[in-house]
Design a protein around this motif. Structure first.
Motif, PDB file in Angstrom:
ATOM      1  N   MET A   1       0.846  -1.201   0.000  1.00  0.00           N
ATOM      2  CA  MET A   1       0.000   0.000   0.000  1.00  0.00           C
ATOM      3  C   MET A   1       0.879   1.247   0.000  1.00  0.00           C
ATOM      4  O   MET A   1       1.869   1.328   0.711  1.00  0.00           O
ATOM      5  N   THR A   2       0.501   2.201  -0.813  1.00  0.00           N
ATOM      6  CA  THR A   2       1.272   3.437  -0.897  1.00  0.00           C
ATOM      7  C   THR A   2       0.520   4.570  -0.195  1.00  0.00           C
ATOM      8  O   THR A   2      -0.661   4.759  -0.403  1.00  0.00           O
ATOM      9  N   HIS A   3       1.202   5.270   0.666  1.00  0.00           N
ATOM     10  CA  HIS A   3       0.598   6.417   1.329  1.00  0.00           C
ATOM     11  C   HIS A   3       1.030   7.684   0.630  1.00  0.00           C
ATOM     12  O   HIS A   3       2.209   7.854   0.342  1.00  0.00           O
ATOM     13  N   PHE A   4       0.100   8.555   0.382  1.00  0.00           N
ATOM     14  CA  PHE A   4       0.447   9.856  -0.161  1.00  0.00           C
ATOM     15  C   PHE A   4       0.472  10.854   0.985  1.00  0.00           C
ATOM     16  O   PHE A   4      -0.569  11.210   1.517  1.00  0.00           O
ATOM     17  N   LEU A   5       1.628  11.252   1.409  1.00  0.00           N
ATOM     18  CA  LEU A   5       1.748  12.203   2.498  1.00  0.00           C
ATOM     19  C   LEU A   5       2.154  13.542   1.926  1.00  0.00           C
ATOM     20  O   LEU A   5       3.255  13.692   1.404  1.00  0.00           O
ATOM     21  N   LEU A   6       1.276  14.473   1.999  1.00  0.00           N
ATOM     22  CA  LEU A   6       1.557  15.777   1.410  1.00  0.00           C
ATOM     23  C   LEU A   6       2.216  16.657   2.452  1.00  0.00           C
ATOM     24  O   LEU A   6       1.574  17.133   3.372  1.00  0.00           O
ATOM     25  N   GLU A 232      -4.880  15.405 -11.476  1.00  0.00           N
ATOM     26  CA  GLU A 232      -6.206  14.876 -11.818  1.00  0.00           C
ATOM     27  C   GLU A 232      -6.844  14.054 -10.703  1.00  0.00           C
ATOM     28  O   GLU A 232      -8.062  14.068 -10.539  1.00  0.00           O
ATOM     29  N   ILE A 233      -6.033  13.327  -9.962  1.00  0.00           N
ATOM     30  CA  ILE A 233      -6.618  12.441  -8.940  1.00  0.00           C
ATOM     31  C   ILE A 233      -6.478  13.036  -7.537  1.00  0.00           C
ATOM     32  O   ILE A 233      -7.442  13.085  -6.782  1.00  0.00           O
ATOM     33  N   LEU A 234      -5.288  13.483  -7.190  1.00  0.00           N
ATOM     34  CA  LEU A 234      -5.114  14.049  -5.852  1.00  0.00           C
ATOM     35  C   LEU A 234      -5.574  15.503  -5.768  1.00  0.00           C
ATOM     36  O   LEU A 234      -5.730  16.039  -4.678  1.00  0.00           O
TER      37      LEU A 234
ATOM     38  N   SER B   8     -12.666  18.850   0.436  1.00  0.00           N
ATOM     39  CA  SER B   8     -12.787  17.915  -0.680  1.00  0.00           C
ATOM     40  C   SER B   8     -12.216  16.556  -0.285  1.00  0.00           C
ATOM     41  O   SER B   8     -11.317  16.464   0.536  1.00  0.00           O
ATOM     42  N   VAL B   9     -12.795  15.502  -0.821  1.00  0.00           N
ATOM     43  CA  VAL B   9     -12.185  14.176  -0.652  1.00  0.00           C
ATOM     44  C   VAL B   9     -11.512  13.781  -1.949  1.00  0.00           C
ATOM     45  O   VAL B   9     -12.108  13.902  -3.005  1.00  0.00           O
ATOM     46  N   PRO B  10     -10.261  13.319  -1.881  1.00  0.00           N
ATOM     47  CA  PRO B  10      -9.599  12.905  -3.119  1.00  0.00           C
ATOM     48  C   PRO B  10     -10.401  11.847  -3.871  1.00  0.00           C
ATOM     49  O   PRO B  10     -10.532  11.899  -5.072  1.00  0.00           O
ATOM     50  N   ILE B  11     -11.034  10.903  -3.150  1.00  0.00           N
ATOM     51  CA  ILE B  11     -11.839   9.890  -3.819  1.00  0.00           C
ATOM     52  C   ILE B  11     -13.107  10.549  -4.346  1.00  0.00           C
ATOM     53  O   ILE B  11     -13.870  11.129  -3.583  1.00  0.00           O
ATOM     54  N   SER B  12     -13.279  10.484  -5.639  1.00  0.00           N
ATOM     55  CA  SER B  12     -14.384  11.070  -6.404  1.00  0.00           C
ATOM     56  C   SER B  12     -14.217  12.572  -6.598  1.00  0.00           C
ATOM     57  O   SER B  12     -14.899  13.163  -7.422  1.00  0.00           O
ATOM     58  N   GLU B 232      -2.217  28.847  -7.525  1.00  0.00           N
ATOM     59  CA  GLU B 232      -0.876  29.420  -7.357  1.00  0.00           C
ATOM     60  C   GLU B 232      -0.431  29.518  -5.903  1.00  0.00           C
ATOM     61  O   GLU B 232       0.752  29.376  -5.611  1.00  0.00           O
ATOM     62  N   ILE B 233      -1.361  29.790  -5.009  1.00  0.00           N
ATOM     63  CA  ILE B 233      -0.960  30.000  -3.614  1.00  0.00           C
ATOM     64  C   ILE B 233      -1.266  28.776  -2.747  1.00  0.00           C
ATOM     65  O   ILE B 233      -0.406  28.308  -2.006  1.00  0.00           O
ATOM     66  N   LEU B 234      -2.488  28.261  -2.846  1.00  0.00           N
ATOM     67  CA  LEU B 234      -2.829  27.090  -2.023  1.00  0.00           C
ATOM     68  C   LEU B 234      -2.320  25.789  -2.639  1.00  0.00           C
ATOM     69  O   LEU B 234      -2.289  24.762  -1.968  1.00  0.00           O
ATOM     70  N   LYS B 235      -1.973  25.819  -3.933  1.00  0.00           N
ATOM     71  CA  LYS B 235      -1.493  24.621  -4.639  1.00  0.00           C
ATOM     72  C   LYS B 235      -2.548  23.542  -4.718  1.00  0.00           C
ATOM     73  O   LYS B 235      -2.243  22.348  -4.629  1.00  0.00           O
ATOM     74  N   VAL B 236      -3.792  23.968  -4.805  1.00  0.00           N
ATOM     75  CA  VAL B 236      -4.889  23.014  -4.875  1.00  0.00           C
ATOM     76  C   VAL B 236      -5.644  23.208  -6.182  1.00  0.00           C
ATOM     77  O   VAL B 236      -5.896  24.334  -6.599  1.00  0.00           O
ATOM     78  N   VAL B 237      -5.965  22.096  -6.824  1.00  0.00           N
ATOM     79  CA  VAL B 237      -6.731  22.138  -8.061  1.00  0.00           C
ATOM     80  C   VAL B 237      -8.215  22.240  -7.706  1.00  0.00           C
ATOM     81  O   VAL B 237      -8.762  21.334  -7.072  1.00  0.00           O
TER      82      VAL B 237
END
Lengths: 288, 288
Positions: A1-6, A232-234, B8-12, B232-237
């Motif tokens: 399992m891979t953890h994505f730790l930001l 696209e996913i994260l 937001s949840v990454p899943i979906s 640009e600032i929060l680095k969130v899509v």
């Protein structure tokens, strides 16, 4: 399992703030009053400017002319005084030296510095607090400041933890150094990962040599795919240098190596979101 | 002080999973076995497909032909069966009704449903657990499912909390409804925020009427600026529909209204990251 730790911090947009902040606030009052100087392709530059601003001291940032616009904007945003250099490491070092002679500002190397390493090492503390089951860490490598700090801190908590570096094939000085058993500097580098063009220093090399199990090198096309996946996913904006750890883990080099089959809980350090929109768009189109 | 709470949840890739998951897992076994059907411009669609997949039942998703590619891809990724409709709300409803007649699948409305509201309301629980000092919440509004769930849950914890909706000027049915004191449906909508083109339902309208203090409408250009700031600032899509709350708080309408001067701790719900890279690039260039 891979953890994505930001482990990125929104302020300054990369892990570099950890080291820069530790270095600036470690200075005594007399040294601090003269300000700080550094050379950097970008994220350390903005991080140091911000740390200096927070302490209320001047910062002089030597920036190579080919640095991404958004990184230069970040330096300006945090009040750093920009001093231009050529792109080569030699030119950057010369210009920084000149600033030091003229101002007396304390030089804070982007990675070859114990205070920087200690700051970056706080990432390990957070990772292993949040996910103590992690048995493997995959970390981008450039000058080695990030991975050295992370390796030293992580191994002090869990000596069995495995540390891998992720490096672009077009700037694989760490992989070559590891193979040769001594520091190798390249005559040139060619990679989309603008934050990973520096070479190992004498301070980081012994840590990389002794504590990093292996260096996984990846193509720029793999980095772009990983950036796209983050986007696209994260839903996270990651620059090439930040996405390389994910690229390494997804690569055949890593996935198909029988020696690494028992890496069950993999933490990937994804840090650095300072990417120009134009560059991102351009690279996504190339990556198709 | 403004707090950026990323719910937001990454899943979906959006908050919609909360409501969809609650709805799907609330079904009894007999109903569930026939599957679920919905119509949606995107995020509820993917969320319902995922929730159905997790429960192991079929999902039929009525998708308007003008939905963004990445949202359609998300539905496919989670195993939803796509049924096409025209863009109009009427066409979507007709096609969904037809699927229900043919399969017996349970219709899960994207917002006009108590199970959906309850699921979205969990956002308030998380926000007020993480930042109990928040006195104001700014939430995107479309059909009203998100803001109704959030308002009901937040007011049950802190009756004094102020709830504002953020709505595109080109789809301002909620603002018009609020002014008229009854549900107004528009003959057409025109906004970059593809997730905010739905109209209030009879289930959400009373909550919006009674618990939402005001509707702040913003131009598409303001939405684009907010998206850019997130990037640009929060680095969130963030997709346009997700960035609108930030756009509203940054707008003169909000900043210069003396009645809202005492909104000291503002929580902005930023949710939805399903944006095509091409669309993002295009809108950033337009926003220059």
């Amino acid at each position: 399992m891979t953890h994505f730790l930001l482990s990125s911090v929104p302020i300054s947009g990369a892990f570099k703030f950890r080291g820069a902040c530790n270095a600036v606030f470690s200075l005594n009052q007399e040294d601090a009053s003269k300000g700080v100087v550094t050379h950097s392709s970008g994220n350390h530059a903005a991080a140091l400017a911000l740390a200096a601003k927070l302490r209320g001291i001047p910062s002089y940032i030597v920036v190579p002319k080919n640095a991404p616009t958004c990184k230069i904007e970040n330096v300006k945003r945090y009040g750093g005084q920009i001093v231009w250099s050529e792109a080569s490491v030699q030119s950057r070092e010369e210009v920084a030296n000149k600033v030091w002679q003229e101002t007396g500002a304390i030089f804070i190397h982007p990675y070859n510095d114990g205070r920087i390493l200690s700051g970056q090492g706080t990432i390990s503390l957070e990772i292993l607090e949040q996910a103590p089951q992690i048995d493997t860490l995959v970390v981008p490598i450039s000058g080695g400041g990030l991975i050295s700090g992370i390796a030293l801190a992580a191994k002090s908590i869990n000596p069995a933890i495995r540390i891998f570096a992720a490096e672009p094939k077009g700037a694989d000085d760490a992989a070559q150094s590891k193979a040769a058993g001594r520091i190798i500097r390249l005559s040139e580098t060619n990679t989309i990962a603008d934050g990973l063009r520096a070479f190992l220093g004498d301070f980081t090399w012994p840590v990389v040599r002794d504590l990093v199990e292996d260096i996984i090198t990846v193509e720029d096309s793999e980095i772009i795919k990983a950036m796209k996946l983050c986007f696209e996913i994260l839903k996270v904006v990651v620059e090439p240098s930040g996405a390389i750890g994910l690229a390494a883990v997804l690569s055949d080099t890593f996935q198909k190596n029988p020696a690494w089959k028992d890496c069950n809980h993999i933490g990937i350090v994804v840090s650095g979101g300072n990417v120009d929109m134009a560059m991102l768009w351009d690279s996504f189109n190339k990556g198709k």
